[in-house]
Design a protein around this motif. Sequence first.
Motif, mmCIF file in Angstrom:
data_model
loop_
_atom_site.group_PDB
_atom_site.id
_atom_site.type_symbol
_atom_site.label_atom_id
_atom_site.label_comp_id
_atom_site.label_asym_id
_atom_site.label_seq_id
_atom_site.Cartn_x
_atom_site.Cartn_y
_atom_site.Cartn_z
ATOM 1 N N SER A 88 0.875 -1.175 0.000
ATOM 2 C CA SER A 88 0.000 0.000 0.000
ATOM 3 C C SER A 88 0.908 1.221 0.000
ATOM 4 O O SER A 88 1.684 1.425 0.953
ATOM 5 C CB SER A 88 -0.908 0.008 1.231
ATOM 6 N N ARG A 92 -2.129 3.659 -3.658
ATOM 7 C CA ARG A 92 -2.415 2.459 -4.434
ATOM 8 C C ARG A 92 -2.198 1.232 -3.560
ATOM 9 O O ARG A 92 -1.466 1.276 -2.584
ATOM 10 C CB ARG A 92 -1.509 2.360 -5.670
ATOM 11 N N ASP A 93 -2.829 0.147 -3.960
ATOM 12 C CA ASP A 93 -2.716 -1.112 -3.222
ATOM 13 C C ASP A 93 -2.549 -2.229 -4.249
ATOM 14 O O ASP A 93 -3.379 -2.383 -5.148
ATOM 15 C CB ASP A 93 -3.977 -1.334 -2.378
ATOM 16 N N GLU A 94 -1.450 -2.987 -4.140
ATOM 17 C CA GLU A 94 -1.161 -4.032 -5.130
ATOM 18 C C GLU A 94 -0.701 -5.298 -4.430
ATOM 19 O O GLU A 94 0.110 -5.256 -3.509
ATOM 20 C CB GLU A 94 -0.072 -3.552 -6.077
ATOM 21 N N VAL A 101 7.623 -5.287 -7.763
ATOM 22 C CA VAL A 101 6.886 -4.074 -7.442
ATOM 23 C C VAL A 101 7.890 -3.011 -7.003
ATOM 24 O O VAL A 101 8.924 -3.324 -6.400
ATOM 25 C CB VAL A 101 5.821 -4.339 -6.351
ATOM 26 N N ARG A 141 4.555 6.793 -11.962
ATOM 27 C CA ARG A 141 3.443 6.028 -12.542
ATOM 28 C C ARG A 141 3.590 4.526 -12.303
ATOM 29 O O ARG A 141 2.612 3.776 -12.412
ATOM 30 C CB ARG A 141 3.346 6.314 -14.038
ATOM 31 N N LEU A 142 4.796 4.087 -11.960
ATOM 32 C CA LEU A 142 5.036 2.660 -11.732
ATOM 33 C C LEU A 142 4.999 2.267 -10.267
ATOM 34 O O LEU A 142 5.031 1.079 -9.945
ATOM 35 C CB LEU A 142 6.394 2.255 -12.322
ATOM 36 N N ALA A 144 3.999 1.046 -6.782
ATOM 37 C CA ALA A 144 2.915 0.163 -6.315
ATOM 38 C C ALA A 144 2.111 -0.411 -7.471
ATOM 39 O O ALA A 144 0.909 -0.626 -7.356
ATOM 40 C CB ALA A 144 2.004 0.902 -5.334
ATOM 41 N N ARG A 145 2.793 -0.669 -8.588
ATOM 42 C CA ARG A 145 2.178 -1.348 -9.725
ATOM 43 C C ARG A 145 2.933 -2.642 -9.982
ATOM 44 O O ARG A 145 4.157 -2.698 -9.885
ATOM 45 C CB ARG A 145 2.254 -0.490 -10.994
ATOM 46 N N ARG A 146 2.220 -3.680 -10.327
ATOM 47 C CA ARG A 146 2.863 -4.954 -10.626
ATOM 48 C C ARG A 146 3.723 -4.829 -11.879
ATOM 49 O O ARG A 146 3.276 -4.338 -12.905
ATOM 50 C CB ARG A 146 1.811 -6.047 -10.828
ATOM 51 N N ILE A 147 4.971 -5.266 -11.783
ATOM 52 C CA ILE A 147 5.886 -5.311 -12.924
ATOM 53 C C ILE A 147 6.131 -6.785 -13.244
ATOM 54 O O ILE A 147 6.724 -7.498 -12.436
ATOM 55 C CB ILE A 147 7.210 -4.592 -12.607
ATOM 56 N N GLN A 194 8.415 -0.630 -19.361
ATOM 57 C CA GLN A 194 7.080 -0.632 -18.770
ATOM 58 C C GLN A 194 6.331 0.656 -19.086
ATOM 59 O O GLN A 194 5.110 0.656 -19.261
ATOM 60 C CB GLN A 194 7.179 -0.805 -17.251
#
Length: 356
Positions: A88, A92-94, A101, A141-142, A144-147, A194
Motif C-alpha cells: 500500500s 495504491r494497493d497491489e 513491485v 506512474r510505476l 505500487a504497480r505490478r511489474i 514498462q
Amino acid sequence: MSAAVVPGEDRFEWFREAVSSEVMPLSISTDHAADFHADIAGVELGPVRMAAFAYSPIVARRSAAHVRQGDPEDYQLTLVSGGSFRLSHTGRDELIAGDMVLADTSRPMTTECVRADGPVRALVLQVPRSAVPLRPDRVDRLLARRIPARRGSGAILSGFLNTLVGQAPYCAEEELAGLGPVVLDLVGACLAHQLGVLDEVPADARARLTLERVLVFIEHNLGDPDLTPRLIAERHHLSLRALYALFEDRPESVAATVRRRRLERSHADLARRDPGDRSVRAVAARWGFSSHAAFSRAFREWYGITPSEHRAGAEAAAGAGSGAEGEGAEVPDVVDVPDGQALGAGQGTSVATGAA
C-alpha cells in the motif's frame, strides 16, 4: 545472516533491528514471534544494494516519521519469489506474487507479506533515485504497480538478479562492484519498457538489455544446430555488425558463447545419474552439435578429456562404473576433424567466463 543463530525468543527482535538499521527505519509486526524464522543475504554492488530475504509472515509499516528519521532516497524494487506481498503506497494497493513491485523510500508505505506453507521469499534491490535515467514523474506512474517478472524485460532483469544472488558468494568485491552499472542499466531499461519510453534511456542501457535478451535466446536455443550468429541477429532485428558490437566488451564472442554453453550443458548431461539416453551421440545431438566427431574434439579441447572418459569417471564416482562398458555399439570419440565443424560461425574461441 540467519536468525537460527539467535535464541528463539529473540529472533523476531533480531530481524526487526537488522531490517531497520541495514535497510531503512520502519516498524514490523508478526503473528509468528514465538517461532520466527529469517535468513538475510546482502550483496553490495557499488551504488546498488541487494538483499535476499526468507522470513516468516510480517506486516511492515514505514510512516512519515520513519522517513524523517532516515531516508536512503532510493527506489526499492522487490521481486517476490515465494508467498505474496501486498504493498500500500502512494494511494495504491497491489498484491504481488511471483512478480516485481516498485516503491519510493521517501514516501510512507505498508507491506503485508504472507505465506501459508513456508517462508516469504523476496529479493530487494535498493537503487539510488538519482541513478535511474528517467524523470521522477514518469517513474511515479510505476509505484505500487505490478511489474511482470516472467516475460520480456522483467524476466531478463529478474533472471539476472536471481543468478547474481546465487553467484555472489563466488565473486570478489571488485567484481560485484563492477556489476552495479549493469544492474542499473537493466533496471532503467526495464522501467522504461514498462512506461513505453525505452528511447529515453541511454544507449548503453538499451544495448545492455539487448545483450541480455540475446543471451537468454541463446540459452533457450542451444539444441538448435542452426543457432548461428546470423540467425541470432535476424531474430533480434540486428545486423551482424550490431550483434558483434554487443559482444565487443565481453571475454568471448557470440559464437564462442554458444559453443561454451553447449559444452557446459553436455558436460552436465554426461555426468547425470538418471536412466535417460546419455550416449555421446545423443548428448551431442541434444545440444546442437553437427556431428559426433566435432563434439568429441571440442569437448576434449575444452575439458582435457573425451566425453566418454568424463561419463565413465562420473559413473565410477557414483559407484556405477561397472555399467560403463556395456555400450559397445557407441562410436569411439574422434578428435581429428577439420576446424569449424563444431559451430561453423567463424567467431573463434576464447576463455570461458561463467557468464549467463
